[in-house]
Design a protein around this motif. Structure first.
Motif, PDB file in Angstrom:
ATOM      1  N   GLN A  11      34.198  23.083  33.517  1.00 55.11           N
ATOM      2  CA  GLN A  11      34.548  24.488  33.704  1.00 55.11           C
ATOM      3  C   GLN A  11      33.442  25.402  33.172  1.00 55.11           C
ATOM      4  O   GLN A  11      33.034  25.298  32.021  1.00 55.11           O
ATOM      5  N   ASN A  12      32.924  26.275  34.045  1.00 55.36           N
ATOM      6  CA  ASN A  12      31.861  27.237  33.722  1.00 55.36           C
ATOM      7  C   ASN A  12      30.555  26.568  33.282  1.00 55.36           C
ATOM      8  O   ASN A  12      29.704  27.228  32.685  1.00 55.36           O
ATOM      9  N   ASP A  13      30.393  25.299  33.585  1.00 53.84           N
ATOM     10  CA  ASP A  13      29.182  24.564  33.196  1.00 53.84           C
ATOM     11  C   ASP A  13      28.444  24.129  34.461  1.00 53.84           C
ATOM     12  O   ASP A  13      28.568  22.995  34.922  1.00 53.84           O
ATOM     13  N   LEU A  14      27.683  25.055  35.018  1.00 47.09           N
ATOM     14  CA  LEU A  14      26.964  24.847  36.274  1.00 47.09           C
ATOM     15  C   LEU A  14      25.472  24.714  35.975  1.00 47.09           C
ATOM     16  O   LEU A  14      24.902  25.561  35.282  1.00 47.09           O
ATOM     17  N   ARG A  15      24.849  23.675  36.484  1.00 44.58           N
ATOM     18  CA  ARG A  15      23.435  23.434  36.191  1.00 44.58           C
ATOM     19  C   ARG A  15      22.660  23.115  37.467  1.00 44.58           C
ATOM     20  O   ARG A  15      23.167  22.429  38.353  1.00 44.58           O
ATOM     21  N   VAL A  16      21.434  23.631  37.527  1.00 44.85           N
ATOM     22  CA  VAL A  16      20.497  23.249  38.590  1.00 44.85           C
ATOM     23  C   VAL A  16      19.644  22.112  38.041  1.00 44.85           C
ATOM     24  O   VAL A  16      18.915  22.286  37.061  1.00 44.85           O
ATOM     25  N   GLU A  17      19.772  20.941  38.649  1.00 44.57           N
ATOM     26  CA  GLU A  17      19.100  19.739  38.172  1.00 44.57           C
ATOM     27  C   GLU A  17      18.289  19.132  39.311  1.00 44.57           C
ATOM     28  O   GLU A  17      18.214  19.709  40.405  1.00 44.57           O
ATOM     29  N   THR A  18      17.708  17.997  39.068  1.00 42.71           N
ATOM     30  CA  THR A  18      16.955  17.299  40.116  1.00 42.71           C
ATOM     31  C   THR A  18      17.416  15.848  40.193  1.00 42.71           C
ATOM     32  O   THR A  18      17.885  15.270  39.216  1.00 42.71           O
ATOM     33  N   GLU A  19      17.297  15.285  41.383  1.00 38.57           N
ATOM     34  CA  GLU A  19      17.522  13.863  41.591  1.00 38.57           C
ATOM     35  C   GLU A  19      16.682  13.421  42.787  1.00 38.57           C
ATOM     36  O   GLU A  19      16.148  14.253  43.523  1.00 38.57           O
ATOM     37  N   GLU A  20      16.584  12.141  42.977  1.00 37.02           N
ATOM     38  CA  GLU A  20      15.792  11.613  44.079  1.00 37.02           C
ATOM     39  C   GLU A  20      16.639  11.486  45.341  1.00 37.02           C
ATOM     40  O   GLU A  20      17.817  11.132  45.290  1.00 37.02           O
ATOM     41  N   THR A  21      16.024  11.795  46.480  1.00 33.16           N
ATOM     42  CA  THR A  21      16.664  11.650  47.785  1.00 33.16           C
ATOM     43  C   THR A  21      15.963  10.557  48.567  1.00 33.16           C
ATOM     44  O   THR A  21      14.732  10.575  48.705  1.00 33.16           O
TER      45      THR A  21
END
Length: 349
Positions: A11-21
């Motif tokens: 809840q209210n913990d939104l992050r822009v992260e990275t991962e491999e595609t």
């Protein structure tokens, strides 16, 4: 390749992260997302950690309204070429359960739906720079429309399915209760079907201004002028069809009061347990019809209507934020005084 993603950890913990595609496999396509719309369910996950019994129990990439550009296709894919602009259908019914065999794919017992916390593990969503999807999920859009418009195909599909539940709308008097994104698009699909009159209600002026652009013949701010809607309850009611998009108990009561005998109310908005005046439903012989999500043909029709601009979805998109400002985008989307549909813009946008 490294891809940015919009992941909710709680809840209210939104992050822009990275991962491999990874590269696309057989029957798959690699799509660069250009635009993604924030839906009410995304907001519920963000603001409340879920809605009803559906709770976020593990990190989830949000988003099920998206469009992008095909970068590559895997072996066996035909009819879809790199460079194509596509809307992505997030719905993946199994095709083999009893309901799918009946054609009731919205009730699939094994449904997989991008960005949904209903299943565990959660179904990861579309808010990312690049994603590998089934090629069958990609529906090509017209060359003249933007990815911003194409990303509205999913909510428009919901409204087209709701319209099919309403029966023949042509020549009918229609009330749309609630002018959020779904209410605005229900207004549009009623207008496109030839409704004789469309009255759209809300508590805020900005959504009502959008509803006018989407085809409402009259709008009523019930926070300031409740009497205007109450007038339609005279002589047992006025409207043939109601699309109830708010799921608010006072709005439901007012809508039922305004339906004429043997009218139909299509309940589009979703909430928990809500009191309903059964005496009025029985006394006026009203049909109360639920509606959920959409069929594959609804999605394809939505893309065609957007591509031809027979339904112009541009007025509903009131704000766009880059992925790096996802937190601000969600906060804006949650403020109905200033926003209708808020979208995230990705690198292909």
């Amino acid at each position: 390749m490294t891809t940015r993603i919009c992941r909710l950890h709680g809840q209210n913990d939104l992050r822009v992260e990275t991962e491999e595609t990874a590269a696309p496999g057989p029957g798959e396509a690699l799509v660069a997302i250009g635009a993604g719309g924030i839906c009410g369910s995304d907001l519920h996950y963000f603001q409340d950690g879920g809605f009803g019994p559906i709770r976020v129990r593990e990190p989830i990439i949000l988003g099920h309204e998206a469009a992008g550009t095909v970068l590559a296709v895997g072996p066996g894919v035909e009819g879809l070429e790199p460079g194509a602009h596509v809307a992505i259908n997030p719905s993946r019914p199994c095709g083999t359960c009893s309901y799918c065999r009946e054609g009731l794919t919205t009730h699939c017992l094994n449904m997989r739906f991008n960005g949904s916390a209903m299943r565990v593990p959660h179904e990861q969503g579309l808010f990312r720079d690049r994603i590998v999807v089934q090629a069958a999920q990609c529906v090509s859009v017209g060359d003249d429309v933007t990815l911003t418009e194409a990303a509205c195909a999913e909510p428009l599909s919901v409204c087209l399915h709701a319209r099919s539940m309403a029966g023949d709308v042509a020549g009918k008097r229609v009330l749309v209760s609630g002018a959020g994104p779904i209410g605005a698009l229900c207004t549009a699909v009623a207008a496109e079907a030839g409704a004789a009159e469309i009255v759209t209600t809300d508590l805020q002026d900005i959504p009502l201004d959008v509803a006018k652009q989407m085809g409402a013949t009259r709008t009523i701010n019930v926070a300031h002028d409740a009497e205007a809607l109450e007038a339609y309850a005279a002589d047992k009611g006025y409207f043939d069809i109601v699309f109830e998009c708010s799921a608010a108990a006072p709005a439901i009561r007012a809508a039922i009061a305004a339906i004429r005998p043997q009218g139909r109310m299509v309940q589009v908005g979703v909430a928990g347990d809500v009191p309903v005046p059964l005496n009025a439903i029985v006394g006026k012989e009203i049909t109360l019809q639920g509606t959920q999500r959409f069929l594959g043909e609804d999605f394809e029709k939505a893309v065609a209507l957007i591509s031809s601009r027979r339904i112009d979805v541009r007025p509903i998109v009131t704000a766009t934020f880059p992925l790096s400002e996802a937190q601000r985008a969600f906060e804006t989307a949650g403020d109905r005084r200033v926003a209708v549909k808020v979208q995230l813009s990705f690198e292909a946008g």
